[in-house]
Design an enzyme around this catalytic site. Structure first.
Site, PDB file in Angstrom:
ATOM      1  N   LYS A   1      56.547  56.043  76.544  1.00  0.00           N
ATOM      2  CA  LYS A   1      57.132  55.681  77.928  1.00  0.00           C
ATOM      3  C   LYS A   1      58.702  56.258  78.052  1.00  0.00           C
ATOM      4  O   LYS A   1      58.917  56.975  78.831  1.00  0.00           O
ATOM      5  CB  LYS A   1      57.093  54.242  78.362  1.00  0.00           C
ATOM      6  CG  LYS A   1      55.778  53.698  78.570  1.00  0.00           C
ATOM      7  CD  LYS A   1      55.634  52.416  79.448  1.00  0.00           C
ATOM      8  CE  LYS A   1      56.399  51.293  78.580  1.00  0.00           C
ATOM      9  NZ  LYS A   1      55.755  50.826  77.121  1.00  0.00           N
TER      10      LYS A   1
ATOM     11  N   ARG B   1      56.565  44.201  83.924  1.00  0.00           N
ATOM     12  CA  ARG B   1      55.442  43.900  83.008  1.00  0.00           C
ATOM     13  C   ARG B   1      54.425  42.841  83.114  1.00  0.00           C
ATOM     14  O   ARG B   1      53.993  42.087  82.501  1.00  0.00           O
ATOM     15  CB  ARG B   1      56.175  43.785  81.763  1.00  0.00           C
ATOM     16  CG  ARG B   1      56.423  44.752  80.643  1.00  0.00           C
ATOM     17  CD  ARG B   1      57.099  44.394  79.639  1.00  0.00           C
ATOM     18  NE  ARG B   1      57.090  44.874  78.236  1.00  0.00           N
ATOM     19  CZ  ARG B   1      57.774  46.120  77.801  1.00  0.00           C
ATOM     20  NH1 ARG B   1      58.818  46.253  78.493  1.00  0.00           N
ATOM     21  NH2 ARG B   1      57.899  46.254  76.620  1.00  0.00           N
TER      22      ARG B   1
ATOM     23  N   ARG C   1      55.773  54.670  60.673  1.00  0.00           N
ATOM     24  CA  ARG C   1      57.231  54.661  60.802  1.00  0.00           C
ATOM     25  C   ARG C   1      58.112  53.724  59.897  1.00  0.00           C
ATOM     26  O   ARG C   1      59.108  53.963  59.433  1.00  0.00           O
ATOM     27  CB  ARG C   1      57.342  54.247  62.382  1.00  0.00           C
ATOM     28  CG  ARG C   1      58.762  54.632  62.960  1.00  0.00           C
ATOM     29  CD  ARG C   1      58.933  54.529  64.327  1.00  0.00           C
ATOM     30  NE  ARG C   1      58.360  53.466  65.133  1.00  0.00           N
ATOM     31  CZ  ARG C   1      56.999  53.497  65.809  1.00  0.00           C
ATOM     32  NH1 ARG C   1      56.573  54.623  66.148  1.00  0.00           N
ATOM     33  NH2 ARG C   1      56.737  52.399  66.450  1.00  0.00           N
TER      34      ARG C   1
ATOM     35  N   ARG D   1      64.142  48.423  64.544  1.00  0.00           N
ATOM     36  CA  ARG D   1      64.147  47.425  65.361  1.00  0.00           C
ATOM     37  C   ARG D   1      63.372  46.019  64.799  1.00  0.00           C
ATOM     38  O   ARG D   1      62.471  46.294  64.380  1.00  0.00           O
ATOM     39  CB  ARG D   1      63.465  48.184  66.795  1.00  0.00           C
ATOM     40  CG  ARG D   1      64.333  48.516  67.836  1.00  0.00           C
ATOM     41  CD  ARG D   1      63.617  49.092  68.998  1.00  0.00           C
ATOM     42  NE  ARG D   1      62.631  48.595  69.678  1.00  0.00           N
ATOM     43  CZ  ARG D   1      62.104  48.780  70.727  1.00  0.00           C
ATOM     44  NH1 ARG D   1      62.209  49.778  71.186  1.00  0.00           N
ATOM     45  NH2 ARG D   1      60.987  47.891  71.443  1.00  0.00           N
TER      46      ARG D   1
ATOM     47  N   ARG E   1      52.978  42.246  70.610  1.00  0.00           N
ATOM     48  CA  ARG E   1      53.201  43.065  71.966  1.00  0.00           C
ATOM     49  C   ARG E   1      52.069  43.535  72.587  1.00  0.00           C
ATOM     50  O   ARG E   1      51.957  43.531  73.789  1.00  0.00           O
ATOM     51  CB  ARG E   1      54.298  43.952  71.542  1.00  0.00           C
ATOM     52  CG  ARG E   1      55.513  43.429  71.138  1.00  0.00           C
ATOM     53  CD  ARG E   1      56.445  44.470  70.534  1.00  0.00           C
ATOM     54  NE  ARG E   1      56.967  45.351  71.535  1.00  0.00           N
ATOM     55  CZ  ARG E   1      57.496  46.606  70.980  1.00  0.00           C
ATOM     56  NH1 ARG E   1      57.388  46.956  69.910  1.00  0.00           N
ATOM     57  NH2 ARG E   1      58.246  47.427  72.006  1.00  0.00           N
TER      58      ARG E   1
HETATM   59  P1  AMP Z   1      60.549  47.979  75.041  1.00  0.00           P
HETATM   60  O1  AMP Z   1      61.983  48.550  74.879  1.00  0.00           O
HETATM   61  O2  AMP Z   1      60.104  48.253  76.338  1.00  0.00           O
HETATM   62  O3  AMP Z   1      59.402  48.235  74.186  1.00  0.00           O
HETATM   63  O4  AMP Z   1      60.848  46.487  75.217  1.00  0.00           O
HETATM   64  C1  AMP Z   1      61.139  45.729  74.206  1.00  0.00           C
HETATM   65  C2  AMP Z   1      60.791  43.984  74.253  1.00  0.00           C
HETATM   66  O5  AMP Z   1      61.800  43.615  75.399  1.00  0.00           O
HETATM   67  C3  AMP Z   1      59.619  43.653  74.667  1.00  0.00           C
HETATM   68  O6  AMP Z   1      58.723  43.377  73.760  1.00  0.00           O
HETATM   69  C4  AMP Z   1      60.058  42.372  75.613  1.00  0.00           C
HETATM   70  O7  AMP Z   1      60.148  41.149  74.838  1.00  0.00           O
HETATM   71  C5  AMP Z   1      61.172  42.691  76.321  1.00  0.00           C
HETATM   72  N1  AMP Z   1      61.048  43.355  77.652  1.00  0.00           N
HETATM   73  C6  AMP Z   1      61.450  44.557  78.019  1.00  0.00           C
HETATM   74  N2  AMP Z   1      61.208  44.629  79.102  1.00  0.00           N
HETATM   75  C7  AMP Z   1      60.682  43.582  79.592  1.00  0.00           C
HETATM   76  C8  AMP Z   1      60.154  42.969  80.920  1.00  0.00           C
HETATM   77  N3  AMP Z   1      59.972  43.803  81.945  1.00  0.00           N
HETATM   78  N4  AMP Z   1      59.671  41.485  80.875  1.00  0.00           N
HETATM   79  C9  AMP Z   1      59.635  40.914  79.710  1.00  0.00           C
HETATM   80  N5  AMP Z   1      60.120  41.452  78.644  1.00  0.00           N
HETATM   81  C10 AMP Z   1      60.709  42.566  78.630  1.00  0.00           C
END
Ligand code: AMP
Length: 205
Positions: free
Chosen positions: A13, A88, A127, A139, A150
């Site tokens: 994404k 989400r 990775r 990370r 996740r």
């Molecule tokens: P990402 O970088 O989008 O993969 O997000 C990393 C982590 O941030 C996710 O696994 C969640 O713990 C948190 N996170 C990011 N966006 C959201 C969202 N819209 N709602 C809830 N948690 C989020």
């Protein structure tokens, strides 16, 4: 252009959002990045979010909705944005609808990037090995255990959004298993052709 990118963690994404930033001159709003910034600043909310993120769970809706609401009000979002990682949950999608309504705006499209979960797990394993060998820092949630959690959160809480946006006639599903260019082309095919001056920042008057 106001776009939403849907897809499991690791689907690409962020990479595709960057391409759309270039094509349409709109901003990328990644809630994951915003939360990581808050964690790095060690704000109380950021520290709370960090723990939840490391566990591979979703942070509370109210926290992300507040962050996105504040961000969307900034002047650089006037010409449009790409939401990467938000909404989400259905509650977040409803909050976004309300926010858009209050602003007299709307979402143009929700693009769902479809990928094979098994491939995502293989990619994260590779990775981890490669980055560890190079002595790089991963990370906190970039490991097979967190990714599995996740993916569980994605299936239970985020996948219902496909039906949510399909009902509104806004859902476009693209195959995310090809190369970055292939996926970008598939996304471009469902969106209007970028017209210089129409969507770009330069169109501001
Ligand atoms: P990402 O970088 O989008 O993969 O997000 C990393 C982590 O941030 C996710 O696994 C969640 O713990 C948190 N996170 C990011 N966006 C959201 C969202 N819209 N709602 C809830 N948690 C989020």
């Amino acid at each position: 252009m106001r776009l939403i990118l849907l897809g499991p963690p690791g689907a690409g994404k962020g990479t595709q959002a960057e391409r759309l930033v270039q094509a349409y001159g709109i901003v990328q709003l990644s809630t994951g990045d915003m939360l990581r910034e808050a964690a790095a600043e060690r704000t109380p909310e950021g520290l709370k979010a960090h723990e939840i993120m490391a566990r591979g769970e979703l942070v509370p809706d109210a926290m992300v909705v507040a962050i996105v609401t504040h961000r969307i009000e900034q002047p650089d979002c006037r010409n449009g944005f790409i939401l990467d990682g938000f909404p989400r949950t259905v509650a977040q999608a409803e909050a976004l609808d309300l926010l858009m309504k209050e602003r007299g705006q709307g979402i143009d499209a929700a693009i769902e990037i479809k990928v094979d979960e098994q491939v995502l797990l293989q990619r994260v394993e590779t990775r981890v090995k490669e980055m560890t060998a190079r002595g790089e820092t991963l990370r906190a949630d970039d490991n097979p255990e967190s990714l599995s959690k996740r993916l569980v959160a994605y299936r239970a809480q985020t996948m219902p959004l496909s039906a949510y946006y399909a009902t509104k006639g806004l859902l476009y599903t693209v195959d995310g298993m090809g190369s970055i260019d292939d996926v970008a082309a598939a996304i471009a095919a469902v969106l209007p052709t970028p017209v210089p001056g129409k969507f770009g920042r330069r169109s501001r008057t």
